[in-house]
Design a protein around this motif. Sequence first.
Motif, short mmCIF file in Angstrom:
data_model
loop_
_atom_site.label_atom_id
_atom_site.label_comp_id
_atom_site.label_asym_id
_atom_site.label_seq_id
_atom_site.Cartn_x
_atom_site.Cartn_y
_atom_site.Cartn_z
N CYS A 1 110.11 17.65 11.93
CA CYS A 1 111.47 17.94 12.75
C CYS A 1 111.01 19.02 13.60
O CYS A 1 110.27 19.89 13.50
CB CYS A 1 112.52 18.25 11.91
SG CYS A 1 114.28 18.25 12.84
N GLY A 2 111.56 18.79 15.17
CA GLY A 2 111.65 19.93 15.91
C GLY A 2 112.31 21.10 15.48
O GLY A 2 113.42 20.72 14.66
N SER B 1 108.55 11.02 20.87
CA SER B 1 109.89 10.66 21.11
C SER B 1 110.73 12.06 21.10
O SER B 1 111.79 11.91 21.29
CB SER B 1 110.53 9.92 19.92
OG SER B 1 110.46 10.50 18.50
N ASP B 2 110.25 12.91 20.89
CA ASP B 2 111.03 14.38 20.88
C ASP B 2 111.36 14.61 22.34
O ASP B 2 110.56 14.69 23.06
CB ASP B 2 110.12 15.41 20.41
CG ASP B 2 110.76 16.58 19.98
OD1 ASP B 2 111.21 17.53 20.91
OD2 ASP B 2 111.16 16.98 18.60
N PRO B 3 112.60 14.82 22.33
CA PRO B 3 112.96 15.41 24.09
C PRO B 3 112.76 16.87 24.45
O PRO B 3 112.81 16.84 25.33
CB PRO B 3 114.49 15.11 23.74
CG PRO B 3 114.75 15.71 22.19
CD PRO B 3 113.67 14.93 21.62
N HIS B 4 112.08 17.44 23.64
CA HIS B 4 111.66 18.93 24.05
C HIS B 4 110.22 19.18 24.41
O HIS B 4 109.68 20.18 24.41
CB HIS B 4 112.32 19.91 22.98
CG HIS B 4 113.59 19.87 22.66
ND1 HIS B 4 114.44 20.28 23.72
CD2 HIS B 4 114.42 19.39 21.81
CE1 HIS B 4 115.83 20.09 23.22
NE2 HIS B 4 115.85 19.45 22.25
N LEU B 5 109.70 17.82 24.52
CA LEU B 5 108.29 18.12 24.77
C LEU B 5 107.77 18.75 26.09
O LEU B 5 106.80 19.73 26.19
CB LEU B 5 107.54 16.69 25.05
CG LEU B 5 107.27 15.90 23.62
CD1 LEU B 5 106.67 14.43 24.12
CD2 LEU B 5 106.38 16.47 22.81
N ALA B 6 108.63 18.71 27.18
CA ALA B 6 108.38 19.54 28.46
C ALA B 6 108.75 21.21 28.33
O ALA B 6 108.33 21.57 29.37
CB ALA B 6 109.03 19.06 29.38
N GLU B 7 109.31 21.50 27.33
CA GLU B 7 109.63 23.10 27.04
C GLU B 7 109.09 23.83 25.96
O GLU B 7 110.03 24.56 25.44
CB GLU B 7 111.05 23.21 27.40
CG GLU B 7 111.94 22.34 26.39
CD GLU B 7 113.63 22.51 26.75
OE1 GLU B 7 114.42 22.86 25.66
OE2 GLU B 7 113.87 22.51 27.75
N ASP B 8 108.29 23.26 25.38
CA ASP B 8 107.63 23.86 24.16
C ASP B 8 107.44 25.32 24.41
O ASP B 8 106.99 25.93 25.36
CB ASP B 8 106.19 23.21 23.90
CG ASP B 8 105.64 24.07 22.69
OD1 ASP B 8 106.24 24.33 21.88
OD2 ASP B 8 104.31 23.92 22.61
N ALA B 9 108.12 26.29 23.47
CA ALA B 9 108.21 27.76 23.58
C ALA B 9 106.99 28.43 23.77
O ALA B 9 106.82 29.32 24.11
CB ALA B 9 109.13 28.29 22.37
N ILE B 10 105.96 27.57 23.05
CA ILE B 10 104.53 28.38 23.05
C ILE B 10 103.51 27.56 23.72
O ILE B 10 102.11 28.02 23.70
CB ILE B 10 103.99 28.52 21.48
CG1 ILE B 10 103.69 27.35 20.72
CG2 ILE B 10 104.75 29.34 20.81
CD1 ILE B 10 102.99 27.35 19.46
#
Length: 290
Positions: free
Chosen positions: A196-197, A243-252
Motif C-alpha cells: 500500500c502507498g 496503478s498508484d496515483p502518487h507515482l509522480a510525487e514520490d517523496a524520496i
Amino acid sequence: MTPGPTALHFSEATSHDMFAQRLPHSKDDSLPQILAAAVTHLHALIRELRPTQADWRKAIEFLTDVGHASDERRQEWVLLSDLLGVSALVEEINSRRPKAATPNTVRGPFFRADVPQLALGSNISLDGIGETVDVSGRVQDLDGDPIANAEIITWQANAQGFYENQQPDLQPEFNLRGSFRTNTDGHFHYRTIKPCGYGVPDDGPVGKLLRQAGYPLRRPAHLHFIIKAPGFETITTHIYDSSDPHLAEDAIFSVKPDLVRSFERQGEGATTWRLDVAFVMVRARQGADT
C-alpha cells in the motif's frame, strides 16, 4: 624584512576564508577540502537568508530533535537525507549503469540487515493480512544469462502502509521481510501481500517541518529489493505499482520508468495478484565494492 601574511579580520566577506585558512593543506587528505567547501556554502546560505539569532537557535533545536528521534529502529537522519533528495542524488552520482541494467534507488530508513534466509516459495506475510501477491522473477546479466545463487533481500509496508519495525507491538517480527537465493536458472519466487502507498512518517521533526512547508509526503505503493551476487554490482532498488496515483510525487525521488510494473489479478474478481520482475546486473569494476 619580508612582511608576513596579512591577518584576516572576521566579517561577512571573510568568514569562510578565515575558516579555510586554519585547515591544513594536504593533497593526501580530502577532509580539509570537504570541510572548507561545506563551510563556504553554509556561510553563503547564512548571508543570503540573514537569520536572526532566534532563527538560528530554532535550526539548532531542529537538528537536535532529529538526533533524539534516531535510534536502532528509526533513522530520522536517513529520512531527512531522503526527503531532501540528497540520498537520491548520491545514488545517481555513484551508480551510473548501462540503460539495460536495473537502476539503483535509495534504500530508505526501514531496511533491516538481519532478515531470515527463506526457501523459494515461502510466504513473507506472517500475519496473513492483505491481498495475496505471488512474486516471481529472474536475475540475469546484460547478455541475458542467468545468475544463479544471487541473494534477493526484500521488504515492504503492509496493507495499511506500515513497516514491521514501525509497529513492533502490532506486527510479527520480520513480517513482510525475507532473503532468498535464485535457482540455477536465475529464478526466484515467493508469496507476499499487495503493498500500500503511504504517507512518510510525519510524527518526527523531519516530517513536521516539511509538512509545515507544504511539501508532499506521499510514497506510492512499492516493494524494496537488494540483489547481491559475487562479481556484480549490488542492486538496491524498488518495484512500483503502476496503478498508484502518487507515482509522480514520490517523496524520496525514486520512481523511474524502468521500475514501474503492473500487478495482475489472477482471474476476474480474484483477490490474488501476480507480479513478474526481472533484475539485470552489471559486472563490478575491478577493485570496486560489490
